[in-house]
Design a protein around this motif. Structure first.
Motif, PDB file in Angstrom:
ATOM      1  N   ALA A   1      80.447 -54.492  -0.672  1.00  0.00           N
ATOM      2  CA  ALA A   1      81.180 -53.388  -0.927  1.00  0.00           C
ATOM      3  C   ALA A   1      80.558 -52.290  -0.096  1.00  0.00           C
ATOM      4  CB  ALA A   1      81.396 -52.905  -2.435  1.00  0.00           C
ATOM      5  N   LYS A   2      79.184 -52.128  -0.519  1.00  0.00           N
ATOM      6  CA  LYS A   2      78.346 -51.022   0.257  1.00  0.00           C
ATOM      7  C   LYS A   2      78.433 -51.074   1.568  1.00  0.00           C
ATOM      8  CE  LYS A   2      75.697 -48.351  -1.453  1.00  0.00           C
ATOM      9  NZ  LYS A   2      75.638 -46.919  -1.802  1.00  0.00           N
ATOM     10  N   PHE A   3      78.553 -52.220   2.366  1.00  0.00           N
ATOM     11  CA  PHE A   3      78.646 -52.630   3.535  1.00  0.00           C
ATOM     12  C   PHE A   3      79.743 -51.915   4.362  1.00  0.00           C
ATOM     13  CE2 PHE A   3      79.348 -54.953   7.548  1.00  0.00           C
ATOM     14  CZ  PHE A   3      78.378 -54.763   8.336  1.00  0.00           C
ATOM     15  N   THR A   4      80.797 -52.442   3.552  1.00  0.00           N
ATOM     16  CA  THR A   4      82.292 -52.356   3.923  1.00  0.00           C
ATOM     17  C   THR A   4      82.501 -50.700   3.834  1.00  0.00           C
ATOM     18  OG1 THR A   4      82.883 -54.405   3.141  1.00  0.00           O
ATOM     19  CG2 THR A   4      84.573 -52.836   3.503  1.00  0.00           C
ATOM     20  N   ASP A   5      82.075 -49.956   2.800  1.00  0.00           N
ATOM     21  CA  ASP A   5      82.276 -48.659   2.766  1.00  0.00           C
ATOM     22  C   ASP A   5      81.685 -47.731   3.899  1.00  0.00           C
ATOM     23  OD1 ASP A   5      82.795 -46.079   1.407  1.00  0.00           O
ATOM     24  OD2 ASP A   5      80.790 -45.943   1.174  1.00  0.00           O
ATOM     25  N   ALA A   6      80.273 -48.456   4.312  1.00  0.00           N
ATOM     26  CA  ALA A   6      79.670 -47.624   5.438  1.00  0.00           C
ATOM     27  C   ALA A   6      80.188 -48.008   6.825  1.00  0.00           C
ATOM     28  CB  ALA A   6      78.151 -48.368   5.366  1.00  0.00           C
ATOM     29  N   VAL A   7      80.951 -48.972   7.137  1.00  0.00           N
ATOM     30  CA  VAL A   7      81.761 -49.523   8.303  1.00  0.00           C
ATOM     31  C   VAL A   7      82.783 -48.755   8.211  1.00  0.00           C
ATOM     32  CG1 VAL A   7      82.900 -51.180   9.321  1.00  0.00           C
ATOM     33  CG2 VAL A   7      80.587 -51.691   8.317  1.00  0.00           C
ATOM     34  N   LEU A   8      83.281 -48.559   7.437  1.00  0.00           N
ATOM     35  CA  LEU A   8      84.962 -47.890   7.157  1.00  0.00           C
ATOM     36  C   LEU A   8      84.706 -46.336   7.500  1.00  0.00           C
ATOM     37  CD1 LEU A   8      86.981 -49.814   4.426  1.00  0.00           C
ATOM     38  CD2 LEU A   8      87.014 -49.762   6.960  1.00  0.00           C
ATOM     39  N   ARG A   9      83.585 -45.784   6.830  1.00  0.00           N
ATOM     40  CA  ARG A   9      83.181 -44.366   7.056  1.00  0.00           C
ATOM     41  C   ARG A   9      82.759 -44.090   8.327  1.00  0.00           C
ATOM     42  NH1 ARG A   9      78.726 -43.899   3.096  1.00  0.00           N
ATOM     43  NH2 ARG A   9      78.115 -41.981   4.247  1.00  0.00           N
ATOM     44  N   ALA A  10      82.175 -45.067   9.109  1.00  0.00           N
ATOM     45  CA  ALA A  10      81.613 -44.880  10.571  1.00  0.00           C
ATOM     46  C   ALA A  10      83.006 -45.078  11.573  1.00  0.00           C
ATOM     47  CB  ALA A  10      80.659 -45.717  10.867  1.00  0.00           C
ATOM     48  N   MET A  11      83.828 -45.821  11.180  1.00  0.00           N
ATOM     49  CA  MET A  11      85.045 -46.232  12.031  1.00  0.00           C
ATOM     50  C   MET A  11      86.049 -45.010  11.739  1.00  0.00           C
ATOM     51  SD  MET A  11      85.927 -50.054  11.051  1.00  0.00           S
ATOM     52  CE  MET A  11      87.514 -49.934  12.211  1.00  0.00           C
ATOM     53  N   ASN A  12      85.895 -44.241  10.864  1.00  0.00           N
ATOM     54  CA  ASN A  12      86.812 -42.890  10.465  1.00  0.00           C
ATOM     55  C   ASN A  12      86.003 -41.616  11.251  1.00  0.00           C
ATOM     56  OD1 ASN A  12      89.035 -43.728   9.522  1.00  0.00           O
ATOM     57  ND2 ASN A  12      87.797 -43.995   7.437  1.00  0.00           N
ATOM     58  N   ASP A  13      85.032 -41.920  12.166  1.00  0.00           N
ATOM     59  CA  ASP A  13      84.101 -40.942  12.870  1.00  0.00           C
ATOM     60  C   ASP A  13      83.357 -39.968  11.987  1.00  0.00           C
ATOM     61  OD1 ASP A  13      85.251 -41.669  15.515  1.00  0.00           O
ATOM     62  OD2 ASP A  13      86.929 -40.482  15.297  1.00  0.00           O
TER      63      ASP A  13
END
Length: 67
Positions: free
Chosen positions: A31-43
């Motif tokens: 969950a922590k990893f997915t959250d970080a990836v999604l945040r990064a993908m949203n610039d």
């Protein structure tokens, strides 16, 4: 390293002396990893996930528990 990742859940169970599983730990990490990836993908800038990696470079400063 690949083996440690593949069998990380087994290491947690051994460390807990058979008193539970590692499912919650793995779910939290995912969950922590997915959250970080999604945040990064949203610039979003400055997305950082602290990580501990055993290395000879810092062997005299950090002690890693060997399971």
């Amino acid at each position: 390293m690949v083996k440690r990742i593949q069998f990380g859940g087994d290491e947690v169970v051994k460390a807990k002396d058979g008193a539970g599983s590692a499912t919650l730990s793995m779910a939290w990490a995912a969950a922590k990893f997915t959250d970080a990836v999604l945040r990064a993908m949203n610039d979003e800038s400055g997305v950082i996930i602290p990580t501990f990696v055993q290395s000879d470079l810092y062997a005299d400063k950090v002690r890693f528990l060997q399971l």
